[in-house]
Motif scaffolding. Structure first.
Motif, PDB file in Angstrom:
ATOM      1  N   ARG A 114       0.829  -1.193   0.000  1.00  0.00           N
ATOM      2  CA  ARG A 114       0.000   0.000   0.000  1.00  0.00           C
ATOM      3  C   ARG A 114       0.867   1.246   0.000  1.00  0.00           C
ATOM      4  O   ARG A 114       1.795   1.374   0.787  1.00  0.00           O
ATOM      5  CB  ARG A 114      -0.847  -0.028   1.275  1.00  0.00           C
ATOM      6  CG  ARG A 114      -2.142   0.675   1.199  1.00  0.00           C
ATOM      7  CD  ARG A 114      -2.924   0.423   2.456  1.00  0.00           C
ATOM      8  NE  ARG A 114      -2.106   0.738   3.629  1.00  0.00           N
ATOM      9  CZ  ARG A 114      -2.581   1.182   4.761  1.00  0.00           C
ATOM     10  NH1 ARG A 114      -3.869   1.313   4.923  1.00  0.00           N
ATOM     11  NH2 ARG A 114      -1.782   1.443   5.764  1.00  0.00           N
ATOM     12  N   ARG A 115       0.583   2.151  -0.893  1.00  0.00           N
ATOM     13  CA  ARG A 115       1.298   3.412  -0.981  1.00  0.00           C
ATOM     14  C   ARG A 115       0.285   4.553  -1.035  1.00  0.00           C
ATOM     15  O   ARG A 115      -0.823   4.381  -1.523  1.00  0.00           O
ATOM     16  CB  ARG A 115       2.168   3.477  -2.246  1.00  0.00           C
ATOM     17  CG  ARG A 115       3.273   2.470  -2.289  1.00  0.00           C
ATOM     18  CD  ARG A 115       4.415   2.924  -1.380  1.00  0.00           C
ATOM     19  NE  ARG A 115       5.489   1.954  -1.387  1.00  0.00           N
ATOM     20  CZ  ARG A 115       5.875   1.296  -0.317  1.00  0.00           C
ATOM     21  NH1 ARG A 115       5.307   1.502   0.837  1.00  0.00           N
ATOM     22  NH2 ARG A 115       6.864   0.441  -0.379  1.00  0.00           N
ATOM     23  N   TYR A 116       0.701   5.688  -0.561  1.00  0.00           N
ATOM     24  CA  TYR A 116      -0.153   6.872  -0.619  1.00  0.00           C
ATOM     25  C   TYR A 116      -0.257   7.324  -2.067  1.00  0.00           C
ATOM     26  O   TYR A 116       0.735   7.437  -2.779  1.00  0.00           O
ATOM     27  CB  TYR A 116       0.428   7.991   0.243  1.00  0.00           C
ATOM     28  CG  TYR A 116      -0.310   9.296   0.072  1.00  0.00           C
ATOM     29  CD1 TYR A 116      -1.572   9.472   0.625  1.00  0.00           C
ATOM     30  CD2 TYR A 116       0.233  10.329  -0.671  1.00  0.00           C
ATOM     31  CE1 TYR A 116      -2.262  10.658   0.455  1.00  0.00           C
ATOM     32  CE2 TYR A 116      -0.449  11.521  -0.852  1.00  0.00           C
ATOM     33  CZ  TYR A 116      -1.695  11.667  -0.280  1.00  0.00           C
ATOM     34  OH  TYR A 116      -2.376  12.838  -0.455  1.00  0.00           O
ATOM     35  N   GLU A 117      -1.464   7.564  -2.517  1.00  0.00           N
ATOM     36  CA  GLU A 117      -1.696   8.057  -3.868  1.00  0.00           C
ATOM     37  C   GLU A 117      -2.331   9.433  -3.779  1.00  0.00           C
ATOM     38  O   GLU A 117      -3.455   9.567  -3.278  1.00  0.00           O
ATOM     39  CB  GLU A 117      -2.634   7.122  -4.635  1.00  0.00           C
ATOM     40  CG  GLU A 117      -2.043   5.760  -4.906  1.00  0.00           C
ATOM     41  CD  GLU A 117      -3.015   4.834  -5.625  1.00  0.00           C
ATOM     42  OE1 GLU A 117      -4.185   5.226  -5.837  1.00  0.00           O
ATOM     43  OE2 GLU A 117      -2.600   3.733  -5.962  1.00  0.00           O
ATOM     44  N   PRO A 118      -1.637  10.456  -4.272  1.00  0.00           N
ATOM     45  CA  PRO A 118      -2.231  11.797  -4.230  1.00  0.00           C
ATOM     46  C   PRO A 118      -3.458  11.873  -5.125  1.00  0.00           C
ATOM     47  O   PRO A 118      -3.485  11.300  -6.208  1.00  0.00           O
ATOM     48  CB  PRO A 118      -1.112  12.706  -4.731  1.00  0.00           C
ATOM     49  CG  PRO A 118      -0.136  11.818  -5.401  1.00  0.00           C
ATOM     50  CD  PRO A 118      -0.316  10.449  -4.868  1.00  0.00           C
ATOM     51  N   VAL A 125      -3.763  11.813  -9.247  1.00  0.00           N
ATOM     52  CA  VAL A 125      -2.913  12.777  -9.936  1.00  0.00           C
ATOM     53  C   VAL A 125      -2.035  11.990 -10.894  1.00  0.00           C
ATOM     54  O   VAL A 125      -1.456  10.968 -10.527  1.00  0.00           O
ATOM     55  CB  VAL A 125      -2.057  13.577  -8.933  1.00  0.00           C
ATOM     56  CG1 VAL A 125      -1.095  14.496  -9.643  1.00  0.00           C
ATOM     57  CG2 VAL A 125      -2.944  14.357  -7.988  1.00  0.00           C
ATOM     58  N   HIS A 126      -1.960  12.445 -12.128  1.00  0.00           N
ATOM     59  CA  HIS A 126      -1.193  11.728 -13.141  1.00  0.00           C
ATOM     60  C   HIS A 126       0.276  11.646 -12.721  1.00  0.00           C
ATOM     61  O   HIS A 126       0.856  12.623 -12.259  1.00  0.00           O
ATOM     62  CB  HIS A 126      -1.314  12.435 -14.493  1.00  0.00           C
ATOM     63  CG  HIS A 126      -0.861  11.580 -15.642  1.00  0.00           C
ATOM     64  ND1 HIS A 126       0.451  11.498 -16.003  1.00  0.00           N
ATOM     65  CD2 HIS A 126      -1.552  10.763 -16.470  1.00  0.00           C
ATOM     66  CE1 HIS A 126       0.566  10.667 -17.029  1.00  0.00           C
ATOM     67  NE2 HIS A 126      -0.643  10.219 -17.334  1.00  0.00           N
ATOM     68  N   ALA A 127       0.885  10.475 -12.877  1.00  0.00           N
ATOM     69  CA  ALA A 127       2.260  10.254 -12.446  1.00  0.00           C
ATOM     70  C   ALA A 127       3.236  11.180 -13.153  1.00  0.00           C
ATOM     71  O   ALA A 127       4.208  11.644 -12.552  1.00  0.00           O
ATOM     72  CB  ALA A 127       2.648   8.798 -12.680  1.00  0.00           C
ATOM     73  N   ALA A 128       3.004  11.466 -14.432  1.00  0.00           N
ATOM     74  CA  ALA A 128       3.916  12.340 -15.173  1.00  0.00           C
ATOM     75  C   ALA A 128       3.896  13.754 -14.584  1.00  0.00           C
ATOM     76  O   ALA A 128       4.929  14.421 -14.520  1.00  0.00           O
ATOM     77  CB  ALA A 128       3.541  12.381 -16.645  1.00  0.00           C
ATOM     78  N   ALA A 129       2.725  14.202 -14.132  1.00  0.00           N
ATOM     79  CA  ALA A 129       2.632  15.534 -13.528  1.00  0.00           C
ATOM     80  C   ALA A 129       3.411  15.572 -12.211  1.00  0.00           C
ATOM     81  O   ALA A 129       4.138  16.526 -11.934  1.00  0.00           O
ATOM     82  CB  ALA A 129       1.177  15.914 -13.299  1.00  0.00           C
ATOM     83  N   ALA A 130       3.258  14.521 -11.413  1.00  0.00           N
ATOM     84  CA  ALA A 130       3.984  14.458 -10.148  1.00  0.00           C
ATOM     85  C   ALA A 130       5.487  14.395 -10.396  1.00  0.00           C
ATOM     86  O   ALA A 130       6.267  15.062  -9.707  1.00  0.00           O
ATOM     87  CB  ALA A 130       3.527  13.250  -9.340  1.00  0.00           C
TER      88      ALA A 130
END
Length: 187
Positions: A114-118, A125-130
């Motif tokens: 389990r990981r925190y997902e914004p 939130v799109h991974a590329a944006a992060a």
């Protein structure tokens, strides 16, 4: 003289403690403290109040104070209590937590997937944006570090070009003859 002897005795007791806690009897006592959470709980939300273990970052005394180790996230934390912050890390040693989990492998906490997902309004939130935000932050911090070290990098000219492009973009947004973008000129 007496104060010097007491200080040396406390130091000797601490070093003996580091050896005692890796014995069979010492490990059993420390396991009980670990199960009760006497050393505190991990502050990370994803660790679900995992008990912490004390550890030193060096076996050499007077190098660093004791830290708290979370076996779930495998990270170190500073103790909250100022009393604990003054204890030498060598009094627990660098190997204690590893020996404890070798002797008692049933107490190794399971790793979590389990990981925190914004999220924004419930959407991920799109991974590329992060990644882009992270890279921009890293670039700016690197520029600041280089500027503080007074290292010429060539970023100065690039920053000036970006600022002049932003000024042109602001003028373009204002529209022709200073009218706001989308505004209808009076005739």
């Amino acid at each position: 003289m007496r104060e010097s002897i007491e200080k040396s005795a406390r130091h000797l007791y601490g070093l003996v403690h580091a050896r005692y806690i890796v014995t069979t009897r010492g490990l059993a006592k420390m396991l009980e403290k670990y199960k009760k959470g006497d050393f505190g709980k991990c502050p990370r939300v994803m660790c679900d109040q995992q008990p912490l273990l004390p550890m030193g970052q060096s076996d050499v005394s007077n190098t660093s104070p004791v830290k708290l180790f979370c076996a779930k996230c495998e990270d170190l934390y500073n103790p909250k209590s100022s009393r604990h912050a003054s204890i030498d890390g060598a009094y627990f040693g660098t190997s204690f937590h590893n020996i404890l989990f070798q002797v008692y492998p049933a107490f190794i906490p399971p790793k979590t997937q389990r990981r925190y997902e914004p999220r924004v309004f419930g959407f991920k939130v799109h991974a590329a944006a992060a990644l882009g935000r992270w890279q921009a932050e890293q670039r700016e911090s690197m520029k600041d570090r280089l500027k503080q070290a007074r290292v010429e990098t060539g970023f100065e000219e690039e920053d000036e070009e970006l600022e002049s492009e932003e000024d042109v973009d602001d003028e373009m947004d204002a529209g022709p003859e200073g009218f706001e973008h989308g505004a209808v000129p009076q005739q």
